[in-house]
Write an enzyme that holds these catalytic residues in place. Structure first.
Site, PDB file in Angstrom:
ATOM      1  N   ILE A  12       0.734  -1.197  -0.029  1.00 50.17           N
ATOM      2  CA  ILE A  12       0.090   0.037  -0.055  1.00 50.17           C
ATOM      3  C   ILE A  12       0.641   1.381  -0.120  1.00 50.17           C
ATOM      4  CG2 ILE A  12      -1.885   1.190   1.106  1.00 50.17           C
ATOM      5  CD1 ILE A  12      -2.736  -1.505   2.231  1.00 50.17           C
ATOM      6  N   ASP A  59      15.399   0.594  10.490  1.00 48.81           N
ATOM      7  CA  ASP A  59      14.185  -0.372  11.121  1.00 48.81           C
ATOM      8  C   ASP A  59      13.644   0.551  12.361  1.00 48.81           C
ATOM      9  OD1 ASP A  59      12.927  -1.886  12.896  1.00 48.81           O
ATOM     10  OD2 ASP A  59      14.323  -3.552  12.596  1.00 48.81           O
ATOM     11  N   SER A 126      -6.982  -1.616  10.535  1.00 48.85           N
ATOM     12  CA  SER A 126      -7.712  -2.801   9.599  1.00 48.85           C
ATOM     13  C   SER A 126      -9.005  -3.073  10.124  1.00 48.85           C
ATOM     14  CB  SER A 126      -6.621  -4.002  10.017  1.00 48.85           C
ATOM     15  OG  SER A 126      -7.265  -5.364   9.748  1.00 48.85           O
ATOM     16  N   TYR A 151      -2.345 -10.231  15.234  1.00 51.40           N
ATOM     17  CA  TYR A 151      -2.171  -9.160  14.237  1.00 51.40           C
ATOM     18  C   TYR A 151      -3.238  -7.958  14.749  1.00 51.40           C
ATOM     19  CZ  TYR A 151      -3.385  -6.746  10.050  1.00 51.40           C
ATOM     20  OH  TYR A 151      -3.703  -5.753   9.016  1.00 51.40           O
ATOM     21  N   LYS A 155      -3.384  -3.909  15.943  1.00 53.83           N
ATOM     22  CA  LYS A 155      -4.135  -2.839  15.309  1.00 53.83           C
ATOM     23  C   LYS A 155      -5.122  -2.378  16.148  1.00 53.83           C
ATOM     24  CE  LYS A 155      -2.103  -2.976  11.596  1.00 53.83           C
ATOM     25  NZ  LYS A 155      -1.153  -1.877  11.224  1.00 53.83           N
ATOM     26  N   ASN A 201      -3.048 -14.362   1.005  1.00 54.37           N
ATOM     27  CA  ASN A 201      -4.449 -13.579   0.642  1.00 54.37           C
ATOM     28  C   ASN A 201      -4.840 -14.347  -0.654  1.00 54.37           C
ATOM     29  OD1 ASN A 201      -2.608 -11.087   2.031  1.00 54.37           O
ATOM     30  ND2 ASN A 201      -4.681 -11.633   3.070  1.00 54.37           N
TER      31      ASN A 201
HETATM   32  C1  UD1 Z   1      -7.297 -10.864   6.818  1.00 52.84           C
HETATM   33  C2  UD1 Z   1      -7.713  -9.737   7.735  1.00 52.84           C
HETATM   34  C3  UD1 Z   1      -7.614  -8.127   7.315  1.00 52.84           C
HETATM   35  C4  UD1 Z   1      -5.943  -8.078   6.781  1.00 52.84           C
HETATM   36  C5  UD1 Z   1      -5.684  -9.264   6.025  1.00 52.84           C
HETATM   37  C6  UD1 Z   1      -4.383  -9.029   5.869  1.00 52.84           C
HETATM   38  C7  UD1 Z   1      -9.581 -10.325   9.244  1.00 52.84           C
HETATM   39  C8  UD1 Z   1     -11.053 -10.409   9.481  1.00 52.84           C
HETATM   40  N1  UD1 Z   1      -9.044  -9.628   7.967  1.00 52.84           N
HETATM   41  O1  UD1 Z   1      -8.216 -10.603   5.776  1.00 52.84           O
HETATM   42  O2  UD1 Z   1      -7.560  -7.299   8.016  1.00 52.84           O
HETATM   43  O3  UD1 Z   1      -5.810  -6.648   6.688  1.00 52.84           O
HETATM   44  O4  UD1 Z   1      -5.937 -10.407   6.631  1.00 52.84           O
HETATM   45  O5  UD1 Z   1      -3.437 -10.034   5.421  1.00 52.84           O
HETATM   46  O6  UD1 Z   1      -8.953 -10.511   9.983  1.00 52.84           O
HETATM   47  N2  UD1 Z   1      -9.506 -17.630   0.956  1.00 52.84           N
HETATM   48  C9  UD1 Z   1      -9.716 -18.762   0.047  1.00 52.84           C
HETATM   49  N3  UD1 Z   1      -8.441 -19.504  -0.343  1.00 52.84           N
HETATM   50  C10 UD1 Z   1      -7.360 -19.084   0.119  1.00 52.84           C
HETATM   51  C11 UD1 Z   1      -7.281 -17.840   0.686  1.00 52.84           C
HETATM   52  C12 UD1 Z   1      -8.336 -17.051   1.139  1.00 52.84           C
HETATM   53  O7  UD1 Z   1     -10.753 -19.310   0.175  1.00 52.84           O
HETATM   54  O8  UD1 Z   1      -6.565 -19.650  -0.431  1.00 52.84           O
HETATM   55  C13 UD1 Z   1     -10.648 -16.865   1.417  1.00 52.84           C
HETATM   56  C14 UD1 Z   1     -10.780 -16.716   2.829  1.00 52.84           C
HETATM   57  O9  UD1 Z   1     -11.348 -17.572   3.508  1.00 52.84           O
HETATM   58  C15 UD1 Z   1     -11.411 -15.449   2.810  1.00 52.84           C
HETATM   59  C16 UD1 Z   1     -11.069 -14.705   1.795  1.00 52.84           C
HETATM   60  O10 UD1 Z   1     -10.667 -15.408   1.011  1.00 52.84           O
HETATM   61  O11 UD1 Z   1     -12.827 -15.478   2.842  1.00 52.84           O
HETATM   62  C17 UD1 Z   1     -10.177 -13.728   1.948  1.00 52.84           C
HETATM   63  O12 UD1 Z   1      -9.062 -13.986   2.751  1.00 52.84           O
HETATM   64  P1  UD1 Z   1      -7.795 -13.134   2.456  1.00 52.84           P
HETATM   65  O13 UD1 Z   1      -7.162 -12.533   1.466  1.00 52.84           O
HETATM   66  O14 UD1 Z   1      -6.788 -13.971   3.590  1.00 52.84           O
HETATM   67  O15 UD1 Z   1      -8.093 -11.868   3.910  1.00 52.84           O
HETATM   68  P2  UD1 Z   1      -9.084 -11.902   5.346  1.00 52.84           P
HETATM   69  O16 UD1 Z   1      -8.731 -13.049   5.945  1.00 52.84           O
HETATM   70  O17 UD1 Z   1     -10.199 -11.684   4.913  1.00 52.84           O
END
Ligand code: UD1
Length: 342
Positions: A12, A59, A126, A151, A155, A201
């Site tokens: 970001i 750092d 977040s 994490y 925040k 993610n």
């Molecule tokens: C989380 C945090 C968010 C943070 C972010 C940073 C929470 C609620 N949210 O986001 O604040 O900024 O991490 O890393 O704690 N998914 C799959 N398969 C995958 C990967 C993800 O199905 O291989 C799904 C997850 O179950 C979720 C969605 O995709 O429903 C998004 O997941 P992800 O991108 O990891 O973000 P969050 O967990 O929502």
């Protein structure tokens, strides 16, 4: 006017530097220690904007080294503090690393803000601070529940630290921006998330599967109480997030703020399921994604999306990019990395 960006080589941070260069005449000073990024981000910023920013390898846990940057650059008018660890799963496994890094860095930045009279700060928060929400969409006044990970707790604590600190420093102002799910890449496809660690993610997982770096994507559960059974999130294009930082800092600098420390959600307000995200990717890329339905991921919540009225009203912010733009830009960036072998 000088602006200090911490974590400026990060995902970001680098997109925010691009927005600042393209929309203001602010002079940027960037600090990063490349724990999850690299100096090449500055080359990419230069390629897109034609400008080279001034940067330091520091750092932030090292107060003396951090102070040196402030000493060498007097009269900084604003700080945007991005630098932090952000992988939820990793934070569960290595909690002290998260508390140590995220909280000490913030504490040192606030100390410098006071000592060097920097009037304004933006803190990267977040949506994870809301914990397991019950009412949707979430507003800034929604109750903060117990954090689901170290994490998220850093925040929650970070926001409280900023709040306590601003209260006793008469001249200083702050905004904490609560990001929902930042995704996508610069619309040119020349800059994007470039973590040095394995992706955790959804969107990097999708694009890396499509390009063949990963074998397949597992959808974490399709038995949630949502429209297609998969989790709902509020995905927001990283350049829309970046642009909100420019507006938030302008808002603070202009001086007519309602609260000395304000808190603002940054999301599009649209809830998207994992399957909808995959479908959007397949549509814009023309690629068939290899995915399967797997078990739920521990710690995932079923659904969360933002009420973003406050960002619109306070900052006059609007999101410009939709889900297709997010997926297409992420895909362009993935292909660019493949072609350029980095
Ligand atoms: C989380 C945090 C968010 C943070 C972010 C940073 C929470 C609620 N949210 O986001 O604040 O900024 O991490 O890393 O704690 N998914 C799959 N398969 C995958 C990967 C993800 O199905 O291989 C799904 C997850 O179950 C979720 C969605 O995709 O429903 C998004 O997941 P992800 O991108 O990891 O973000 P969050 O967990 O929502």
């Amino acid at each position: 006017m000088k602006i200090l960006i911490t974590g400026g080589a990060g995902y970001i941070g680098s997109h925010t530097i691009i927005e600042i260069i393209q929309n203001t005449n602010w002079e940027i000073i960037s600090i990063d220690n490349y724990s999850n990024s690299s100096e090449e981000a500055y080359d990419r910023i230069e390629k897109i904007t034609g400008k080279r920013v001034k940067y330091y390898n520091v750092d932030l846990k090292n107060l003396l080294a951090t102070e040196k940057v402030f000493n060498e650059n007097p009269d900084i008018k604003g700080i945007i503090h991005f630098a932090a660890f952000k992988a939820v799963g990793e934070s569960v496994e290595q909690p002290l690393m998260y508390y140590d890094n995220n909280l000490n860095s913030l504490s040192n930045i606030l100390k410098c803000q006071a000592k060097y009279d920097v009037p304004n700060i933006i803190f990267s928060s977040s949506c994870s601070v809301y914990g397991n929400v019950e009412e949707l969409p979430v507003t800034e006044n929604s109750k903060l529940r117990k954090s689901e990970s170290p994490y998220a707790y850093t925040k929650q604590i970070g926001e409280v630290m900023v709040d306590n600190f601003i209260k006793v420093n008469e001249e200083l102002k702050a905004i904490s921006l609560r990001y929902f799910n930042p995704v996508g890449a610069h619309i040119s496809g020349l800059n994007g998330e470039s973590s040095t660690t394995k992706p955790n993610n959804l969107v990097p997982f999708i694009t890396q599967t499509a390009i063949g770096k990963l074998e397949k994507l597992t959808v974490f559960g399709n038995d949630y109480d949502t429209k297609d059974g998969t989790c709902v999130r509020d995905y927001i294009h990283v350049s829309d997030i970046a642009n909100a930082h420019v507006l938030a800092l302008k808002y603070l600098i202009d001086g007519v703020v309602e609260k000395k420390h304000d808190i603002i959600n940054l999301g599009t307000g649209v809830g998207v399921t994992v399957i909808e995200a995959i479908n959007a990717f397949e549509k814009v890329s023309g690629e068939k994604l290899n995915y399967e339905i797997g078990n739920r991921r521990e710690g995932d919540i079923a659904a969360i999306y933002a009420n973003n009225d406050k960002a619109k009203e306070t900052l006059a912010w609007e999101s410009k990019y939709n889900l297709d733009d997010m997926m297409l830009s992420a895909w362009k960036w993935e292909k660019y990395q493949e072609e350029n072998k980095f």
